[in-house]
Design a protein around this motif. Sequence first.
Motif, PDB file in Angstrom:
ATOM      1  N   TYR A  89       0.855  -1.195  -0.153  1.00  0.00           N
ATOM      2  CA  TYR A  89      -0.064  -0.043   0.057  1.00  0.00           C
ATOM      3  C   TYR A  89       0.867   1.190  -0.012  1.00  0.00           C
ATOM      4  O   TYR A  89       1.907   1.238   0.801  1.00  0.00           O
ATOM      5  CB  TYR A  89      -1.050   0.100   1.308  1.00  0.00           C
ATOM      6  CG  TYR A  89      -2.122  -1.024   1.242  1.00  0.00           C
ATOM      7  CD1 TYR A  89      -3.232  -1.039   0.772  1.00  0.00           C
ATOM      8  CD2 TYR A  89      -1.818  -2.071   1.953  1.00  0.00           C
ATOM      9  CE1 TYR A  89      -3.923  -2.207   0.569  1.00  0.00           C
ATOM     10  CE2 TYR A  89      -2.536  -3.209   2.161  1.00  0.00           C
ATOM     11  CZ  TYR A  89      -3.947  -3.006   1.372  1.00  0.00           C
ATOM     12  OH  TYR A  89      -4.636  -4.136   1.476  1.00  0.00           O
ATOM     13  N   ALA A  90       0.536   1.984  -0.674  1.00  0.00           N
ATOM     14  CA  ALA A  90       1.239   3.644  -0.748  1.00  0.00           C
ATOM     15  C   ALA A  90       0.112   4.648  -0.648  1.00  0.00           C
ATOM     16  O   ALA A  90      -0.991   4.513  -1.367  1.00  0.00           O
ATOM     17  CB  ALA A  90       2.003   3.630  -2.040  1.00  0.00           C
ATOM     18  N   THR A  91       0.101   5.784  -0.045  1.00  0.00           N
ATOM     19  CA  THR A  91      -0.692   6.851  -0.090  1.00  0.00           C
ATOM     20  C   THR A  91       0.163   7.926  -0.876  1.00  0.00           C
ATOM     21  O   THR A  91       1.272   8.111  -0.581  1.00  0.00           O
ATOM     22  CB  THR A  91      -0.976   7.460   1.163  1.00  0.00           C
ATOM     23  OG1 THR A  91       0.198   7.561   2.144  1.00  0.00           O
ATOM     24  CG2 THR A  91      -1.654   6.229   2.130  1.00  0.00           C
ATOM     25  N   VAL A  92      -0.897   8.648  -1.555  1.00  0.00           N
ATOM     26  CA  VAL A  92      -0.294   9.861  -2.339  1.00  0.00           C
ATOM     27  C   VAL A  92      -1.406  10.988  -2.023  1.00  0.00           C
ATOM     28  O   VAL A  92      -2.532  10.905  -1.755  1.00  0.00           O
ATOM     29  CB  VAL A  92      -0.128   9.684  -3.807  1.00  0.00           C
ATOM     30  CG1 VAL A  92       0.831   8.583  -3.998  1.00  0.00           C
ATOM     31  CG2 VAL A  92      -1.642   8.862  -4.420  1.00  0.00           C
ATOM     32  N   ILE A  93      -0.948  12.148  -2.309  1.00  0.00           N
ATOM     33  CA  ILE A  93      -1.662  13.194  -2.286  1.00  0.00           C
ATOM     34  C   ILE A  93      -1.985  13.720  -3.980  1.00  0.00           C
ATOM     35  O   ILE A  93      -0.964  13.671  -4.522  1.00  0.00           O
ATOM     36  CB  ILE A  93      -1.176  14.541  -1.490  1.00  0.00           C
ATOM     37  CG1 ILE A  93      -1.001  14.161  -0.092  1.00  0.00           C
ATOM     38  CG2 ILE A  93      -2.122  15.756  -1.796  1.00  0.00           C
ATOM     39  CD1 ILE A  93      -0.302  15.277   0.630  1.00  0.00           C
ATOM     40  N   TYR A  94      -3.229  13.673  -4.317  1.00  0.00           N
ATOM     41  CA  TYR A  94      -3.412  13.924  -5.879  1.00  0.00           C
ATOM     42  C   TYR A  94      -4.183  15.225  -5.901  1.00  0.00           C
ATOM     43  O   TYR A  94      -5.102  15.602  -4.824  1.00  0.00           O
ATOM     44  CB  TYR A  94      -3.912  12.775  -6.513  1.00  0.00           C
ATOM     45  CG  TYR A  94      -5.201  12.374  -5.857  1.00  0.00           C
ATOM     46  CD1 TYR A  94      -6.208  12.898  -6.746  1.00  0.00           C
ATOM     47  CD2 TYR A  94      -5.556  11.664  -4.887  1.00  0.00           C
ATOM     48  CE1 TYR A  94      -7.725  12.558  -6.351  1.00  0.00           C
ATOM     49  CE2 TYR A  94      -6.934  11.312  -4.467  1.00  0.00           C
ATOM     50  CZ  TYR A  94      -8.075  11.664  -5.234  1.00  0.00           C
ATOM     51  OH  TYR A  94      -9.196  11.327  -4.841  1.00  0.00           O
ATOM     52  N   ARG A  95      -4.239  15.855  -7.251  1.00  0.00           N
ATOM     53  CA  ARG A  95      -4.977  16.917  -7.415  1.00  0.00           C
ATOM     54  C   ARG A  95      -6.399  16.490  -8.041  1.00  0.00           C
ATOM     55  O   ARG A  95      -6.220  16.024  -9.174  1.00  0.00           O
ATOM     56  CB  ARG A  95      -4.233  17.893  -8.304  1.00  0.00           C
ATOM     57  CG  ARG A  95      -5.199  19.170  -8.506  1.00  0.00           C
ATOM     58  CD  ARG A  95      -3.946  20.330  -9.309  1.00  0.00           C
ATOM     59  NE  ARG A  95      -3.442  19.739 -10.560  1.00  0.00           N
ATOM     60  CZ  ARG A  95      -4.057  19.702 -11.721  1.00  0.00           C
ATOM     61  NH1 ARG A  95      -5.218  20.236 -11.985  1.00  0.00           N
ATOM     62  NH2 ARG A  95      -3.425  19.288 -12.746  1.00  0.00           N
ATOM     63  N   GLU A  96      -7.623  16.975  -7.729  1.00  0.00           N
ATOM     64  CA  GLU A  96      -8.772  16.791  -8.100  1.00  0.00           C
ATOM     65  C   GLU A  96      -9.207  18.184  -8.675  1.00  0.00           C
ATOM     66  O   GLU A  96      -9.672  18.984  -7.956  1.00  0.00           O
ATOM     67  CB  GLU A  96      -9.730  16.187  -7.040  1.00  0.00           C
ATOM     68  CG  GLU A  96     -11.038  15.581  -7.610  1.00  0.00           C
ATOM     69  CD  GLU A  96     -11.828  15.227  -6.616  1.00  0.00           C
ATOM     70  OE1 GLU A  96     -12.511  15.880  -6.084  1.00  0.00           O
ATOM     71  OE2 GLU A  96     -11.784  13.849  -6.625  1.00  0.00           O
ATOM     72  N   PRO A  97      -9.341  18.215  -9.949  1.00  0.00           N
ATOM     73  CA  PRO A  97      -9.756  19.560 -10.701  1.00  0.00           C
ATOM     74  C   PRO A  97     -10.972  19.839 -10.330  1.00  0.00           C
ATOM     75  O   PRO A  97     -12.111  18.958 -10.361  1.00  0.00           O
ATOM     76  CB  PRO A  97      -9.524  19.234 -12.356  1.00  0.00           C
ATOM     77  CG  PRO A  97      -8.612  17.782 -12.310  1.00  0.00           C
ATOM     78  CD  PRO A  97      -9.094  17.120 -11.131  1.00  0.00           C
ATOM     79  N   GLY A  98     -11.337  21.133 -10.046  1.00  0.00           N
ATOM     80  CA  GLY A  98     -12.763  21.438  -9.845  1.00  0.00           C
ATOM     81  C   GLY A  98     -13.262  22.581 -10.788  1.00  0.00           C
ATOM     82  O   GLY A  98     -12.451  22.856 -11.715  1.00  0.00           O
ATOM     83  N   PRO A  99     -14.365  23.076 -10.584  1.00  0.00           N
ATOM     84  CA  PRO A  99     -14.989  24.172 -11.362  1.00  0.00           C
ATOM     85  C   PRO A  99     -14.187  25.361 -11.219  1.00  0.00           C
ATOM     86  O   PRO A  99     -13.627  25.752 -10.417  1.00  0.00           O
ATOM     87  CB  PRO A  99     -16.336  24.528 -10.694  1.00  0.00           C
ATOM     88  CG  PRO A  99     -16.198  23.951  -9.309  1.00  0.00           C
ATOM     89  CD  PRO A  99     -15.178  22.863  -9.219  1.00  0.00           C
ATOM     90  N   GLN A 100     -14.295  26.290 -12.323  1.00  0.00           N
ATOM     91  CA  GLN A 100     -13.506  27.560 -12.580  1.00  0.00           C
ATOM     92  C   GLN A 100     -12.088  27.291 -12.287  1.00  0.00           C
ATOM     93  O   GLN A 100     -11.639  28.176 -11.478  1.00  0.00           O
ATOM     94  CB  GLN A 100     -14.221  28.605 -11.595  1.00  0.00           C
ATOM     95  CG  GLN A 100     -15.541  28.789 -11.736  1.00  0.00           C
ATOM     96  CD  GLN A 100     -16.234  29.796 -10.776  1.00  0.00           C
ATOM     97  OE1 GLN A 100     -15.620  29.974  -9.855  1.00  0.00           O
ATOM     98  NE2 GLN A 100     -17.486  30.125 -11.105  1.00  0.00           N
TER      99      GLN A 100
END
Length: 485
Positions: A407-418
Amino acid sequence: MNSHSHARRRSERSSYTHRMATPVPLDVILHVISFLDLYDSVHLVTTCSTFLGLLSVKDFWLKTLHRLQEVHMQPLPAPIGVNVSELTIDALRKLALHAYSLKKNWASKRAVPVRLSTFSLGEEYHELCVIPGTHVIVSNSHRRLAAWDTQSGACLGNIEHDIADASHFIGNSPPFHLHRQSFIGISSKSRIHLGISVVKVNYQNENAVTLSKHYSNTLLMVDFMPMANPTLALDAHTIGMAFTSKLDDLSTLVYFKFHDGVMHRVPLGVRLGSHPNCLLHNTDFYVFGGGLDDPTTVFRVPIHPSHQSIHHLDRSTMELRYSVPAADLICSVQGLSRLLHPSYGVFVVTRRSSNTLVPFTLRRKTIDSVHFWNATDNGSRIDFGSTASYEHTSEMTGLVVGMSGRYATVIYREPGPQLRSTYRLGLIRYAAHPSPETSFHRLDAGSVGINYYTTVVALDDSLGVVYLTHLGTGVKATLSVLSYA
């Protein structure tokens, strides 16, 4: 296993067999259960009162735990070194239910924490170090190392660092664990000195954890000149570090035996980047780095008691063992990757960012990915097999790998509105059977905010706990504990 355990288990079997109304031997029933998951096993034993008695048989729970560990590769939610065969039936039941609950939650598309707690650390700590299978976590700042009870939030003890006005670094090499004891290597770098120290964490009683100095050594910086603070690797007898020198850009391995403190210096003769990682496993050093000569390189350096210096070391054993081919046009290793030794061999987990050409448009596209390299030792050569990779559709930052290598944890970017983005926690799971593969799962962080610039993450994949703290928040820094089982 001692004679008392044998006698107790024979008594349990005899008692159950006496109550059975079926001629089917107990061993046959337990053999069938060894092929079932816990959910199916419980359903089977609750079909009638005869089978219900299996819940009071220790071998039933041992078979269940064995399947979780060997078939599903689920880490045992207990401290390293625990002999499960000596645990009570109630303790085995709790371990099995915890492991199964975690396996089920982390297999979902969006794992939700079952408990979330936050407490104050009193000061900022730039590193978190997990003691697997316990509710103890160790934090590191430039001034001290501190141990915390993550259930109550109480500070269990702290110890001041040796060298003042220096940066102190635990790094990504795993601590060395014995039963209810862990040894954490800390390197220190100032303008004048390079320090090496080992702190022993004793948690025989989790409510009375003690920290003590186990080993220390101070070297003159002018003799080494590392580009960055080295990561230390250790076992019960030896400690070592790999670093790249500012003077010639070449990497070196230095190690000491605890009993005499004599320095052994092994020039590796290659450039392994500014942060080579180091691992000590079965008396051999493994040195790993994202170098300039090769995108990813792993060396194995055998160490034997008879070696008193580099002149007694067989240089032919230090040949290049493995190099990941640079198939992409531009490929770089991001951050500090992990070099691990879980139960199934030496393991490398690394995060990469690659620029490649998109067909037809001929535009460059950045692809973030995480690679799992399972290294098996085949005599004098290291063969890397069971390779699996995961590619993410958006930017990933950070990489924190559990001790199991699964198992590995990552921080990822989730694109949002505007054009607004939100940063979230993700879990990447590696499975070796029936064929190497990876899967991605979102980790719900509840009310805890994620800022990838300042977030420090630690992972205990045996208990299913993620630890989060943030830098730059001042004296009221907090630690959030997210439990997924």
